[in-house]
Write a protein that holds these residues in place. Sequence first.
Motif, PDB file in Angstrom:
ATOM      1  N   GLY A 167      56.022  25.400  85.293  1.00  0.00           N
ATOM      2  CA  GLY A 167      56.816  24.340  85.624  1.00  0.00           C
ATOM      3  C   GLY A 167      58.074  24.546  85.203  1.00  0.00           C
ATOM      4  N   LEU A 168      58.723  23.295  85.161  1.00  0.00           N
ATOM      5  CA  LEU A 168      60.195  23.266  84.621  1.00  0.00           C
ATOM      6  C   LEU A 168      60.374  22.464  83.663  1.00  0.00           C
ATOM      7  CD1 LEU A 168      62.193  23.153  88.080  1.00  0.00           C
ATOM      8  CD2 LEU A 168      61.740  25.326  86.569  1.00  0.00           C
ATOM      9  N   VAL A 169      61.172  22.455  82.583  1.00  0.00           N
ATOM     10  CA  VAL A 169      61.313  21.668  81.469  1.00  0.00           C
ATOM     11  C   VAL A 169      61.867  20.271  81.950  1.00  0.00           C
ATOM     12  CG1 VAL A 169      62.491  21.259  79.209  1.00  0.00           C
ATOM     13  CG2 VAL A 169      61.634  23.425  79.706  1.00  0.00           C
ATOM     14  N   LYS A 170      61.144  19.319  81.609  1.00  0.00           N
ATOM     15  CA  LYS A 170      61.464  17.735  81.880  1.00  0.00           C
ATOM     16  C   LYS A 170      62.035  17.017  80.731  1.00  0.00           C
ATOM     17  CE  LYS A 170      56.863  15.631  81.804  1.00  0.00           C
ATOM     18  NZ  LYS A 170      56.101  14.927  82.718  1.00  0.00           N
ATOM     19  N   ARG A 171      61.639  17.184  79.636  1.00  0.00           N
ATOM     20  CA  ARG A 171      61.877  16.614  78.395  1.00  0.00           C
ATOM     21  C   ARG A 171      61.959  17.483  77.213  1.00  0.00           C
ATOM     22  NH1 ARG A 171      57.444  11.692  78.804  1.00  0.00           N
ATOM     23  NH2 ARG A 171      55.620  13.067  78.647  1.00  0.00           N
ATOM     24  N   ALA A 179      59.161  21.062  73.931  1.00  0.00           N
ATOM     25  CA  ALA A 179      59.706  20.972  75.301  1.00  0.00           C
ATOM     26  C   ALA A 179      58.528  20.941  76.179  1.00  0.00           C
ATOM     27  CB  ALA A 179      60.654  22.046  75.682  1.00  0.00           C
ATOM     28  N   GLU A 180      58.538  19.948  77.038  1.00  0.00           N
ATOM     29  CA  GLU A 180      57.340  19.683  77.826  1.00  0.00           C
ATOM     30  C   GLU A 180      57.687  19.922  79.300  1.00  0.00           C
ATOM     31  OE1 GLU A 180      54.352  16.154  79.302  1.00  0.00           O
ATOM     32  OE2 GLU A 180      55.481  16.009  77.437  1.00  0.00           O
ATOM     33  N   THR A 181      57.139  20.554  80.069  1.00  0.00           N
ATOM     34  CA  THR A 181      57.335  21.116  81.593  1.00  0.00           C
ATOM     35  C   THR A 181      56.576  20.015  82.477  1.00  0.00           C
ATOM     36  OG1 THR A 181      55.434  22.519  81.718  1.00  0.00           O
ATOM     37  CG2 THR A 181      57.402  23.361  80.785  1.00  0.00           C
ATOM     38  N   THR A 182      57.028  20.127  83.734  1.00  0.00           N
ATOM     39  CA  THR A 182      56.293  19.296  84.599  1.00  0.00           C
ATOM     40  C   THR A 182      54.918  19.680  85.085  1.00  0.00           C
ATOM     41  OG1 THR A 182      57.078  20.872  86.324  1.00  0.00           O
ATOM     42  CG2 THR A 182      58.636  19.089  85.851  1.00  0.00           C
ATOM     43  N   VAL A 238      61.902  29.029  76.335  1.00  0.00           N
ATOM     44  CA  VAL A 238      62.083  28.536  77.562  1.00  0.00           C
ATOM     45  C   VAL A 238      62.377  29.661  78.501  1.00  0.00           C
ATOM     46  CG1 VAL A 238      63.152  26.930  79.284  1.00  0.00           C
ATOM     47  CG2 VAL A 238      62.375  26.244  77.001  1.00  0.00           C
ATOM     48  N   GLN A 239      63.372  30.515  78.044  1.00  0.00           N
ATOM     49  CA  GLN A 239      63.915  31.492  78.632  1.00  0.00           C
ATOM     50  C   GLN A 239      62.912  32.827  78.789  1.00  0.00           C
ATOM     51  OE1 GLN A 239      67.420  33.658  77.127  1.00  0.00           O
ATOM     52  NE2 GLN A 239      67.825  34.430  79.013  1.00  0.00           N
ATOM     53  N   ARG A 240      62.144  32.925  77.706  1.00  0.00           N
ATOM     54  CA  ARG A 240      61.002  33.972  77.663  1.00  0.00           C
ATOM     55  C   ARG A 240      59.974  33.589  78.931  1.00  0.00           C
ATOM     56  NH1 ARG A 240      58.281  37.178  73.766  1.00  0.00           N
ATOM     57  NH2 ARG A 240      59.929  36.557  72.296  1.00  0.00           N
ATOM     58  N   GLY A 241      59.513  32.416  79.177  1.00  0.00           N
ATOM     59  CA  GLY A 241      58.538  32.108  80.337  1.00  0.00           C
ATOM     60  C   GLY A 241      57.302  32.414  79.808  1.00  0.00           C
TER      61      GLY A 241
END
Length: 439
Positions: free
Chosen positions: A206-210, A277-280, A359-362
């Motif tokens: 997913g993508l980081v949302k908050r 960091a929490e993702t979608t 986050v960039q590492r995935g």
Amino acid sequence: RLAGTETCNAALPPLRPAARAMPTQYVRFSGAADLRMRLVCATLSGRALRVDDIRAKDQNPGLRDYEASLLRLLDKLTNGMAVEINESGTALKYKPGVVVGGRRVSHDCGGGRAVGYFLEPVLLVSLFAKKPLDLTLTGITNDEADVSVDTFRTVTLPMLKRQFGLEEGLSLQIARRGAPPNAGGEIALKLPILKELKTIDWTDEGLVKRVRGVAFTLRLSPQTGNRLVDAARGVLNKFLPDVYIFTDHHAGDGREGGKGAARGKKSSPGFGLSLVAETTTGCLLGADAASGAGRAAWEEGLSAFGDAAGGEEDENENGTEARFALGGEGAGGGKRRRREPATPEDLGASTTEALMAEVQRGGVCDSAHQPLVLLMMAIGPEQLSKVRLGRLTPRAVKTLRVIKAFFGVTFNIQPEPDSGTVFLSTVGAGIRNISRRAT
């Protein structure tokens, strides 16, 4: 003679010598690297462990105090454990016992390593205990080397609840914070027991949302926490509007009645920051950092720790990665120099950069939790489990080797060059909790 005596004697079987006890089959390793994961795998698999050449070429050879403390903690959680250590401390024989768990278990972690060093082994072992665990640990809660209790509470425990089936009875409470070198912190950990883990199909990151976080200060001005928050938000708000960081101020001895004051030793000043960091898709990525004793004392106006930034630290088992968090030990034999004291602004910015690097590492989890996820998959049911991780760390690679040595479980690894992530799949060893009551 009675009739038939000769016939009866001929029918008797010949006498055989008494059977000798089978020698213990040890899983052998060399060196102090990855000792925690070896002890955990030995306990879960029920196989004996032997480690030789533990810092044999070091000026101070043998086990460290915090490693001996970990063995004492495992002894409190198990029944029937046997440990043999030679006179120099360079050879260890470990025969695991039955994990019993229990309530009102307490342990002093000392000042060698933080509480986070002990939390990962306790978590993995106690899930397969006979009774739920109610554990109290005292020592350092935040430092520069080990994972903080904040990351364990906000990242590790929620990950276990969402992905591995732990729902009720899982909690961690921070009663007091402790910073090096005087420690004085205290946490209360409650862990349930499981019959077995469930399979996972965890590939959507997913993508980081908050972003959420906690900035703590101990025996320092509350303004120090605000400086940490401002430094972190100054970077994060360029990418995300939903950023909230809490402040947690502790006055220290006297006002809170800490045990350090009762023992005639004040708690050390300190400050730190933990970000999540929490993702979608519900994935959690964490990063944390804490001040050294030198900078914290300078912030308070003390001079007792004025030279804390110089010199070398004692050797730890992570020679390749100075910061390992939950992933723990590395290759061993390396020295780690203490960094220069950082201001709250520098610490806040560096922690934020570390989070952005994760986050960039995935991957569905950060680099610190890779070994934990891999081991949970390896001891899961005999069904296919899949996960997507970022670039594997040296610690994760060593964990794969330890898993293969104890459980015979191997992973299918498929890298994805476009995203830089790695897909791993395996069939678990089917470890079940045989100590748990059936009813």
